[in-house]
Design a protein around this motif. Sequence first.
Motif, short mmCIF file in Angstrom:
data_model
loop_
_atom_site.label_atom_id
_atom_site.label_comp_id
_atom_site.label_asym_id
_atom_site.label_seq_id
_atom_site.Cartn_x
_atom_site.Cartn_y
_atom_site.Cartn_z
N VAL A 31 0.85 -1.20 0.00
CA VAL A 31 0.00 0.00 0.00
C VAL A 31 0.89 1.25 0.00
O VAL A 31 2.05 1.18 0.36
N ARG A 32 0.27 2.36 -0.40
CA ARG A 32 1.04 3.61 -0.47
C ARG A 32 0.20 4.77 0.04
O ARG A 32 -1.00 4.84 -0.21
N CYS A 33 0.84 5.66 0.79
CA CYS A 33 0.18 6.89 1.23
C CYS A 33 0.57 8.00 0.27
O CYS A 33 1.77 8.29 0.11
N ASN A 34 -0.43 8.60 -0.38
CA ASN A 34 -0.13 9.64 -1.37
C ASN A 34 0.21 10.98 -0.71
O ASN A 34 0.61 11.92 -1.38
N ILE A 35 0.05 11.07 0.63
CA ILE A 35 0.36 12.34 1.31
C ILE A 35 1.84 12.37 1.72
O ILE A 35 2.58 13.25 1.32
N CYS A 36 2.28 11.36 2.49
CA CYS A 36 3.69 11.37 2.91
C CYS A 36 4.59 10.67 1.90
O CYS A 36 5.82 10.76 1.99
N GLY A 37 3.98 9.95 0.93
CA GLY A 37 4.77 9.33 -0.14
C GLY A 37 5.50 8.06 0.29
O GLY A 37 6.44 7.65 -0.38
N GLU A 63 -8.44 7.43 5.36
CA GLU A 63 -8.88 7.27 3.96
C GLU A 63 -9.35 8.60 3.36
O GLU A 63 -8.99 8.97 2.24
N ALA A 64 -10.17 9.34 4.14
CA ALA A 64 -10.73 10.60 3.63
C ALA A 64 -9.64 11.65 3.39
O ALA A 64 -9.75 12.46 2.47
N ASP A 65 -8.59 11.63 4.22
CA ASP A 65 -7.48 12.57 4.02
C ASP A 65 -6.78 12.29 2.68
O ASP A 65 -6.43 13.21 1.95
N ARG A 66 -6.60 11.00 2.40
CA ARG A 66 -5.87 10.65 1.16
C ARG A 66 -6.71 11.01 -0.07
O ARG A 66 -6.18 11.50 -1.06
N VAL A 67 -8.06 10.80 0.02
CA VAL A 67 -8.92 11.20 -1.10
C VAL A 67 -8.88 12.73 -1.24
O VAL A 67 -8.77 13.26 -2.35
N LEU A 68 -8.94 13.42 -0.12
CA LEU A 68 -8.91 14.89 -0.15
C LEU A 68 -7.63 15.39 -0.81
O LEU A 68 -7.66 16.30 -1.65
N TRP A 69 -6.48 14.78 -0.44
CA TRP A 69 -5.23 15.25 -1.04
C TRP A 69 -5.16 14.94 -2.54
O TRP A 69 -4.69 15.75 -3.33
N PHE A 70 -5.69 13.76 -2.95
CA PHE A 70 -5.76 13.47 -4.39
C PHE A 70 -6.58 14.55 -5.09
O PHE A 70 -6.19 15.06 -6.15
N PHE A 71 -7.72 14.91 -4.49
CA PHE A 71 -8.60 15.89 -5.13
C PHE A 71 -7.94 17.28 -5.17
O PHE A 71 -7.95 17.94 -6.21
N LEU A 72 -7.34 17.68 -4.05
CA LEU A 72 -6.68 18.98 -4.01
C LEU A 72 -5.56 19.05 -5.05
O LEU A 72 -5.47 20.01 -5.82
N SER A 73 -4.72 18.03 -5.06
CA SER A 73 -3.55 18.09 -5.94
C SER A 73 -3.93 17.93 -7.42
O SER A 73 -3.31 18.55 -8.28
N ASN A 74 -4.98 17.14 -7.70
CA ASN A 74 -5.35 16.92 -9.12
C ASN A 74 -6.29 17.99 -9.66
O ASN A 74 -6.24 18.31 -10.84
N GLU A 75 -7.17 18.51 -8.79
CA GLU A 75 -8.28 19.33 -9.31
C GLU A 75 -8.29 20.79 -8.84
O GLU A 75 -8.99 21.60 -9.40
N ILE A 76 -7.59 21.09 -7.77
CA ILE A 76 -7.72 22.45 -7.20
C ILE A 76 -6.42 23.24 -7.31
O ILE A 76 -6.42 24.38 -7.80
N LEU A 77 -5.31 22.67 -6.86
CA LEU A 77 -4.06 23.42 -6.86
C LEU A 77 -3.63 23.70 -8.30
O LEU A 77 -3.85 22.90 -9.19
N TYR A 231 -4.78 0.22 -3.57
CA TYR A 231 -3.36 0.54 -3.32
C TYR A 231 -3.21 1.67 -2.29
O TYR A 231 -2.34 1.62 -1.42
N TYR A 232 -4.08 2.67 -2.39
CA TYR A 232 -3.98 3.82 -1.48
C TYR A 232 -4.98 3.72 -0.30
O TYR A 232 -5.05 4.62 0.50
N CYS A 233 -5.76 2.64 -0.27
CA CYS A 233 -6.77 2.42 0.78
C CYS A 233 -7.66 3.67 0.94
O CYS A 233 -7.53 4.42 1.91
N LEU A 234 -8.54 3.84 -0.05
CA LEU A 234 -9.33 5.07 -0.12
C LEU A 234 -10.75 4.91 0.42
O LEU A 234 -11.62 5.74 0.14
N GLY A 235 -10.99 3.85 1.19
CA GLY A 235 -12.25 3.76 1.94
C GLY A 235 -13.42 3.23 1.16
O GLY A 235 -13.29 2.67 0.07
#
Length: 248
Positions: A31-37, A63-77, A231-235
């Motif tokens: 598994v991988r954490c997309n926040i701390c890498g 799980e919700a933090d990792r989805v949030l960071w995917f969304f922020l990094s892909n769609e907002i920032l 892989y990222y355990c997104l709930g």
Amino acid sequence: MAVNRSNKSIFQILRKPLLVVRKTIYKGEKVRCNICGNNFSRFLSHKLPYRRNARCPYCHSLEADRVLWFFLSNEILGKKNKKRFLYIEPHASILDKLEQAHIHTDTVKRNTFTNKLLLTKKEKNTGGIYDVIIFSHQLQYIGNEDVVLAELKRLLRTGGTILLQTIVNPNMDRAYENIETAEDRDRLKNFYQPGIKSIYGINLSKQLTKAGFKVEVIDFAQQLGESAIEYYCLGSSYREIIYKCKKP
Ligand SMILES: [Zn+2]
């Protein structure tokens, strides 16, 4: 005997070595954490309600933090006019990532935000200043939705967006409020966690629309696909759905 004059608690002093030990114990590639890498053999379990593979052993993301960071990094920032953020009760690792991305982010603890709800109009800070407000897993602890949503709307500039996540039971039409008795907790056992006041139902988006927002309900984990969810355990979409609420 030497006296430790720093203000750091023993926990703070031991935190870094403990994290290094955890990284070794959970060493692996499954598994991988997309926040701390970091990659691990598995994530830690969450106790209440019990969920396997929930918490990152290194940065403590759920799980919700990792989805949030995917969304922020892909769609907002990186989008235009997304310059000033307010992050209520921030997750430390996501806040670090926003700082690394040079996003101006004001933060406020949940209790401070809740206390400010009681202020009069004259006593409140200037509104209309934020492009994005991150309000992740706070609403269920505060309740008082009409007042909370009105205050978030006041703080947003026109065209600004709230990213809201909370606990949603897709089998309930409406929110289950005032969770107080053992019977309530038993009935809601897959959703209940200590301290919460409400679990929301599928009418949450209607409630947000009624509060004056243009609402998009985004299951971003599903958009990323099954292999990413594993892989990222997104709930399981009970806590991870993003309600993107735009102030028209
Ligand atoms: Zn992590």
